[in-house]
Design a protein around this motif. Structure first.
Motif, PDB file in Angstrom:
ATOM      1  N   SER A 101       0.861  -1.180   0.000  1.00  0.00           N
ATOM      2  CA  SER A 101       0.000   0.000   0.000  1.00  0.00           C
ATOM      3  C   SER A 101       0.898   1.230   0.000  1.00  0.00           C
ATOM      4  O   SER A 101       2.088   1.143   0.299  1.00  0.00           O
ATOM      5  CB  SER A 101      -0.934   0.003   1.211  1.00  0.00           C
ATOM      6  OG  SER A 101      -0.195   0.178   2.397  1.00  0.00           O
TER       7      SER A 101
ATOM      8  N   HIS B 116      -0.630   7.212  -1.995  1.00  0.00           N
ATOM      9  CA  HIS B 116      -1.009   7.839  -3.260  1.00  0.00           C
ATOM     10  C   HIS B 116      -2.298   7.228  -3.804  1.00  0.00           C
ATOM     11  O   HIS B 116      -2.534   6.030  -3.649  1.00  0.00           O
ATOM     12  CB  HIS B 116       0.090   7.618  -4.305  1.00  0.00           C
ATOM     13  CG  HIS B 116       1.452   7.905  -3.789  1.00  0.00           C
ATOM     14  ND1 HIS B 116       2.178   6.967  -3.082  1.00  0.00           N
ATOM     15  CD2 HIS B 116       2.210   9.014  -3.848  1.00  0.00           C
ATOM     16  CE1 HIS B 116       3.343   7.491  -2.744  1.00  0.00           C
ATOM     17  NE2 HIS B 116       3.387   8.736  -3.185  1.00  0.00           N
ATOM     18  N   SER B 117      -3.114   8.027  -4.484  1.00  0.00           N
ATOM     19  CA  SER B 117      -4.187   7.492  -5.319  1.00  0.00           C
ATOM     20  C   SER B 117      -3.516   6.925  -6.563  1.00  0.00           C
ATOM     21  O   SER B 117      -2.513   7.469  -7.036  1.00  0.00           O
ATOM     22  CB  SER B 117      -5.164   8.584  -5.736  1.00  0.00           C
ATOM     23  OG  SER B 117      -5.851   9.093  -4.624  1.00  0.00           O
ATOM     24  N   GLN B 118      -4.072   5.831  -7.092  1.00  0.00           N
ATOM     25  CA  GLN B 118      -3.485   5.207  -8.280  1.00  0.00           C
ATOM     26  C   GLN B 118      -4.595   4.805  -9.241  1.00  0.00           C
ATOM     27  O   GLN B 118      -5.577   4.198  -8.838  1.00  0.00           O
ATOM     28  CB  GLN B 118      -2.683   3.972  -7.883  1.00  0.00           C
ATOM     29  CG  GLN B 118      -2.117   3.197  -9.054  1.00  0.00           C
ATOM     30  CD  GLN B 118      -1.314   1.978  -8.611  1.00  0.00           C
ATOM     31  OE1 GLN B 118      -0.894   1.865  -7.464  1.00  0.00           O
ATOM     32  NE2 GLN B 118      -1.098   1.056  -9.538  1.00  0.00           N
ATOM     33  N   VAL B 119      -4.421   5.162 -10.510  1.00  0.00           N
ATOM     34  CA  VAL B 119      -5.269   4.642 -11.575  1.00  0.00           C
ATOM     35  C   VAL B 119      -4.345   3.964 -12.572  1.00  0.00           C
ATOM     36  O   VAL B 119      -3.231   4.436 -12.820  1.00  0.00           O
ATOM     37  CB  VAL B 119      -6.126   5.721 -12.268  1.00  0.00           C
ATOM     38  CG1 VAL B 119      -7.208   6.226 -11.344  1.00  0.00           C
ATOM     39  CG2 VAL B 119      -5.294   6.858 -12.782  1.00  0.00           C
TER      40      VAL B 119
ATOM     41  N   TYR C 115      -8.647   1.340 -10.148  1.00  0.00           N
ATOM     42  CA  TYR C 115      -8.361   2.465  -9.269  1.00  0.00           C
ATOM     43  C   TYR C 115      -8.084   1.921  -7.878  1.00  0.00           C
ATOM     44  O   TYR C 115      -8.792   1.033  -7.399  1.00  0.00           O
ATOM     45  CB  TYR C 115      -9.555   3.417  -9.215  1.00  0.00           C
ATOM     46  CG  TYR C 115      -9.495   4.396  -8.071  1.00  0.00           C
ATOM     47  CD1 TYR C 115      -8.579   5.450  -8.074  1.00  0.00           C
ATOM     48  CD2 TYR C 115     -10.331   4.257  -6.972  1.00  0.00           C
ATOM     49  CE1 TYR C 115      -8.511   6.343  -7.008  1.00  0.00           C
ATOM     50  CE2 TYR C 115     -10.269   5.146  -5.902  1.00  0.00           C
ATOM     51  CZ  TYR C 115      -9.359   6.180  -5.933  1.00  0.00           C
ATOM     52  OH  TYR C 115      -9.290   7.050  -4.879  1.00  0.00           O
ATOM     53  N   VAL C 116      -7.059   2.458  -7.217  1.00  0.00           N
ATOM     54  CA  VAL C 116      -6.715   2.077  -5.842  1.00  0.00           C
ATOM     55  C   VAL C 116      -6.692   3.338  -4.987  1.00  0.00           C
ATOM     56  O   VAL C 116      -5.950   4.280  -5.289  1.00  0.00           O
ATOM     57  CB  VAL C 116      -5.341   1.370  -5.777  1.00  0.00           C
ATOM     58  CG1 VAL C 116      -5.042   0.943  -4.346  1.00  0.00           C
ATOM     59  CG2 VAL C 116      -5.277   0.186  -6.725  1.00  0.00           C
ATOM     60  N   LYS C 117      -7.506   3.345  -3.941  1.00  0.00           N
ATOM     61  CA  LYS C 117      -7.507   4.465  -3.000  1.00  0.00           C
ATOM     62  C   LYS C 117      -6.213   4.442  -2.180  1.00  0.00           C
ATOM     63  O   LYS C 117      -5.597   3.389  -2.019  1.00  0.00           O
ATOM     64  CB  LYS C 117      -8.697   4.367  -2.045  1.00  0.00           C
ATOM     65  CG  LYS C 117     -10.033   4.531  -2.730  1.00  0.00           C
ATOM     66  CD  LYS C 117     -11.187   4.712  -1.764  1.00  0.00           C
ATOM     67  CE  LYS C 117     -11.261   3.670  -0.679  1.00  0.00           C
ATOM     68  NZ  LYS C 117     -12.500   3.773   0.119  1.00  0.00           N
ATOM     69  N   PRO C 118      -5.822   5.586  -1.633  1.00  0.00           N
ATOM     70  CA  PRO C 118      -4.633   5.624  -0.777  1.00  0.00           C
ATOM     71  C   PRO C 118      -4.745   4.624   0.383  1.00  0.00           C
ATOM     72  O   PRO C 118      -5.836   4.413   0.926  1.00  0.00           O
ATOM     73  CB  PRO C 118      -4.613   7.062  -0.248  1.00  0.00           C
ATOM     74  CG  PRO C 118      -5.346   7.850  -1.284  1.00  0.00           C
ATOM     75  CD  PRO C 118      -6.409   6.926  -1.802  1.00  0.00           C
ATOM     76  N   HIS C 119      -3.627   4.007   0.731  1.00  0.00           N
ATOM     77  CA  HIS C 119      -3.475   3.111   1.880  1.00  0.00           C
ATOM     78  C   HIS C 119      -4.212   1.775   1.748  1.00  0.00           C
ATOM     79  O   HIS C 119      -4.307   1.046   2.733  1.00  0.00           O
ATOM     80  CB  HIS C 119      -3.883   3.813   3.185  1.00  0.00           C
ATOM     81  CG  HIS C 119      -3.166   5.111   3.395  1.00  0.00           C
ATOM     82  ND1 HIS C 119      -1.825   5.184   3.702  1.00  0.00           N
ATOM     83  CD2 HIS C 119      -3.610   6.384   3.299  1.00  0.00           C
ATOM     84  CE1 HIS C 119      -1.470   6.447   3.794  1.00  0.00           C
ATOM     85  NE2 HIS C 119      -2.529   7.200   3.552  1.00  0.00           N
TER      86      HIS C 119
ATOM     87  N   PHE D 191      -0.093   8.117 -10.611  1.00  0.00           N
ATOM     88  CA  PHE D 191      -0.134   8.328  -9.166  1.00  0.00           C
ATOM     89  C   PHE D 191      -0.354   9.797  -8.851  1.00  0.00           C
ATOM     90  O   PHE D 191       0.188  10.673  -9.532  1.00  0.00           O
ATOM     91  CB  PHE D 191       1.199   7.907  -8.526  1.00  0.00           C
ATOM     92  CG  PHE D 191       1.553   6.478  -8.727  1.00  0.00           C
ATOM     93  CD1 PHE D 191       1.011   5.489  -7.918  1.00  0.00           C
ATOM     94  CD2 PHE D 191       2.436   6.107  -9.728  1.00  0.00           C
ATOM     95  CE1 PHE D 191       1.346   4.161  -8.099  1.00  0.00           C
ATOM     96  CE2 PHE D 191       2.778   4.778  -9.916  1.00  0.00           C
ATOM     97  CZ  PHE D 191       2.239   3.802  -9.098  1.00  0.00           C
ATOM     98  N   SER D 192      -1.117  10.039  -7.778  1.00  0.00           N
ATOM     99  CA  SER D 192      -1.279  11.389  -7.271  1.00  0.00           C
ATOM    100  C   SER D 192      -1.242  11.340  -5.747  1.00  0.00           C
ATOM    101  O   SER D 192      -1.990  10.582  -5.141  1.00  0.00           O
ATOM    102  CB  SER D 192      -2.608  11.988  -7.728  1.00  0.00           C
ATOM    103  OG  SER D 192      -2.763  13.294  -7.198  1.00  0.00           O
TER     104      SER D 192
END
Length: 114
Positions: free
Chosen positions: A49, A52-55, A81-85, A102-103
């Protein structure tokens, strides 16, 4: 901290990320970063984990992708899409390429410069 305005495929070096996995960085600044990740068949992007937000877009290949407690088979043209953590990881079934965004940017990826 930011990339040059243009990135050309043949000018960007591949960096070893893990066994059977290589990546190259494309455009980035403090808010966003795009990374191309190449997988050999059988390569495993270990569960992890990050803050960062990830698409991600699947440019090619077939993968079993786990996000949290859910695993789905993804292939060329799919995305996720993966939310932070949130824990996530991937197993490559057929060689392929993922395009990750990543953001904010992954500062840890800058430390792997050749």
């Amino acid at each position: 901290m930011k990339s040059t305005p243009f990135q050309f495929e043949n000018d960007l070096p591949w960096q070893d990320a893990d066994q059977g996995i290589q990546r190259k960085r494309y455009g980035y600044d403090e808010q966003v970063m795009m990374v191309k990740v190449k997988f050999e068949a059988g390569a495993i992007g270990k569960l992890h984990s990050h803050p960062h937000s990830q698409v991600t877009y699947v440019e090619s290949g077939i993968f079993d992708m786990t996000i949290g407690a859910e695993t789905k088979r993804i292939k060329t043209g799919d995305g996720y899409y993966v939310k932070p953590h949130v824990m996530h990881g991937v197993v490559c079934l057929e060689p392929g390429v993922l395009i990750d965004v990543f953001s904010p940017m992954r500062e840890d990826f800058l430390k792997t410069e050749e």
